[in-house]
Design a protein around this motif. Structure first.
Motif, short mmCIF file in Angstrom:
data_model
loop_
_atom_site.label_atom_id
_atom_site.label_comp_id
_atom_site.label_asym_id
_atom_site.label_seq_id
_atom_site.Cartn_x
_atom_site.Cartn_y
_atom_site.Cartn_z
N ASP A 257 23.62 26.80 30.56
CA ASP A 257 24.60 27.02 29.50
C ASP A 257 24.38 28.39 28.90
OD1 ASP A 257 26.60 26.59 27.61
OD2 ASP A 257 25.20 25.73 26.15
N LEU A 258 25.46 29.10 28.64
CA LEU A 258 25.37 30.41 27.98
C LEU A 258 26.74 30.71 27.38
CD1 LEU A 258 23.58 33.57 29.34
CD2 LEU A 258 25.70 33.72 28.04
N ALA A 259 26.80 30.70 26.08
CA ALA A 259 28.08 30.94 25.41
C ALA A 259 27.85 31.34 23.96
CB ALA A 259 28.96 29.68 25.47
N TYR A 260 28.78 32.12 23.45
CA TYR A 260 28.83 32.43 22.02
C TYR A 260 30.31 32.43 21.65
CZ TYR A 260 27.31 34.37 17.58
OH TYR A 260 27.02 34.54 16.25
N LYS A 261 30.77 31.28 21.15
CA LYS A 261 32.20 31.04 21.03
C LYS A 261 32.73 31.30 19.63
CE LYS A 261 32.30 27.61 24.75
NZ LYS A 261 32.69 26.23 25.14
N LYS A 262 34.01 31.66 19.63
CA LYS A 262 34.73 31.87 18.38
C LYS A 262 35.43 30.56 18.01
CE LYS A 262 38.60 34.51 16.42
NZ LYS A 262 39.61 35.57 16.68
N HIS A 263 35.25 30.13 16.76
CA HIS A 263 35.89 28.92 16.27
C HIS A 263 36.87 29.33 15.16
CE1 HIS A 263 32.65 26.88 18.40
NE2 HIS A 263 31.79 27.67 17.74
N ALA A 264 38.14 29.01 15.33
CA ALA A 264 39.17 29.38 14.35
C ALA A 264 39.97 28.15 13.94
CB ALA A 264 40.09 30.45 14.93
N ARG A 265 40.22 28.04 12.65
CA ARG A 265 41.01 26.92 12.13
C ARG A 265 41.94 27.46 11.04
NH1 ARG A 265 40.09 23.18 7.97
NH2 ARG A 265 37.97 23.99 7.66
N LYS A 266 43.22 27.18 11.19
CA LYS A 266 44.20 27.69 10.24
C LYS A 266 44.17 26.84 8.97
CE LYS A 266 48.98 29.33 10.11
NZ LYS A 266 48.55 30.73 9.98
#
Length: 482
Positions: A257-266
């Protein structure tokens, strides 16, 4: 009176000075400016050997094969076959023998001629640099064999000193995905895995503890070796063929596993988005004994890069910086695990709580905390007799203050045993410890919250939080759309 006369005589003769020999000035001691890398060299080894055969040529071939094997071992079996066991040089001799050599002296003279010696040297393509038949015994009756004694100089490749170190191959990392999400940017797996492998190779090489074998540029290397085999290089270079080193250990890594994710919520109350970033990485590694296929080490390395807390102020992440930070953490943890398994780091000097450790470079990290164990009696398996290691007792912790290429310096803390009678070499590092909660809490958060342009108020940007002393937090930037 006598003493007075002697004194007067000495004065009359004059005083003779004995000159002391001038002492040579001490030679200046300084660095060697002519030192060259140790890449090995071709040496000439003088040997004698005996050979037997049904013909003089067969006897010479047998003697040469024995001489070569004395110097280079059974590895030359294939080389002898390639050279056709010098049959071209001995074919004419055998033809003459078949025609009817009746005089053994005549046959010996032919074998001992300079022309025959030159043919053998030429046929060997540099493996034999000088050759002489000392004597030959012809068969006395039908069915007997020829016996030949020879002297020869055989080329032998002397491997560099580094060839005696543990030889390790770092295999290409594997992954089940074709790309990774780093801060909203899709990065191909090859751009992640290949640099990690290269950095691990660099780190292990810098420790000076291993011989790193290349498996990436085999085609280029084979091309150079083919040039030697074709005769385009010096004959003595032929001894370099067949000298490739085999690995002792193979390191295999799998990125789970390798990730750095963007989390967006309106947000429901406005047209703004609540944006945050978080990620993690996980790499399984194995250290395998190539000869026995035995797994010497198998574990999973994990890490969590600093996250960016939810904000509506248009925060963004520098994907390149974040990816570089993750790669560095993987490399440091993998290298550290390999070294601790193969070359345990010990304390070599101690002055109170100040200590010197036996390794530096990439083996340990500055400001990092490690667990120290006291080594006791060796334990052996009663059934197999194999060493199971030493009895260990928890000693203390060490915080690394300074790292040099070969050594590192630290301070002992949380000491649990009396150290006055403990030999420094008996204290060894076993594993790295996580940072203390109070240290992590003392660092400011890795969030940058820019002020909307309408307010026109500059705000000081807080420092970056760190999950580990060497971890690089992502550089957060203001969104261009804000």
């Amino acid at each position: 009176m006598l003493s007075s006369l002697i004194a007067v005589a000495l004065v009359g003769c004059g005083e003779q000075k004995v000159e002391k020999p001038q002492e040579e000035a001490p030679k200046a001691v300084g660095p060697s400016l002519t030192q060259t890398p140790d890449v090995g060299k071709v040496e000439q080894i003088q040997v004698t050997a005996k050979g037997m055969g049904v013909t003089p040529g067969a006897a010479v071939n047998d003697a040469l094969k024995t001489a070569i094997m004395q110097v280079n071992g059974t590895r030359v079996e294939a080389v002898s076959a390639t050279l056709n066991t010098f049959s071209n040089a001995t074919a004419n001799l055998d033809v003459q023998t078949a025609s009817g050599y009746r005089d053994s002296a005549e046959a010996t003279a032919t074998l001992q001629s300079q022309n025959f010696a030159d043919q053998i040297v030429s046929e060997s393509k540099g493996m034999v640099t000088s050759f002489r038949v000392v004597k030959m015994l012809a068969p006395k009756s039908k069915g007997d064999i020829y016996t030949v004694d020879i002297e020869a100089k055989i080329a032998k490749f002397a491997a560099p000193a580094d060839a005696g170190k543990i030889k390790i191959v770092v295999a290409p990392l594997k992954s089940n995905v074709a790309a990774y999400d780093i801060g909203g940017t899709v990065v191909p797996a090859s751009e992640v895995l290949n640099p990690i492998r290269q950095q691990i190779i660099d780190a292990l090489s810098q420790t000076g503890r291993f011989t790193i074998l290349d498996r990436q540029f085999e085609a280029d290397i084979e091309g150079e070796l083919d040039m030697i085999g074709s005769g385009k290089s010096a004959n003595t270079d032929f001894a370099k063929l067949g000298q490739a080193l085999a690995a002792d250990l193979v390191w295999i890594g799998v990125v789970n596993d390798l990730a750095y994710k963007k989390h967006a919520r309106k947000l429901q109350t406005s047209d703004r988005e609540l944006v945050s970033y978080s990620g993690a990485w996980s790499v399984s590694q194995r250290l395998i004994n190539l000869t026995t296929r035995q797994i010497l080490q198998s574990n999973t390395l994990q890490g969590t890069p600093p996250s960016v807390k939810p904000t509506t102020l248009g925060a963004g992440v520098d994907s390149n910086a974040m990816l570089a930070s993750i790669r560095n953490e993987i490399v440091k943890n993998a290298t550290e695990a390999i070294i601790l398994r193969t070359f345990p780091i010990s304390i070599v000097e101690r002055d109170g709580n100040m200590v010197v450790l036996s390794q530096g470079g990439q083996a340990v990290r500055e400001n990092r905390r490690y667990q120290i164990y006291l080594q006791g009696k060796e334990i052996k398996d009663p059934q197999t007799g194999q060493s199971l290691g030493n009895m260990e007792s928890l000693c203390c912790e060490v915080v690394i203050n300074r790292v040099t290429p070969n050594l590192s310096y630290g301070t002992l803390e949380n000491i649990k045993i009396e150290l006055s009678s403990v030999q420094p070499g008996a204290l060894q590092i076993r594993e790295a410890l996580a940072d203390r909660p109070e240290a992590a809490a003392a660092a400011p958060e890795a969030v940058h919250q820019p002020v909307p342009a309408a307010e026109h108020k500059p705000v000081a940007q807080p420092a970056v939080a760190r999950s580990a002393p060497t971890a690089q937090a992502p550089r957060v930037k203001q969104s261009e759309d804000w």
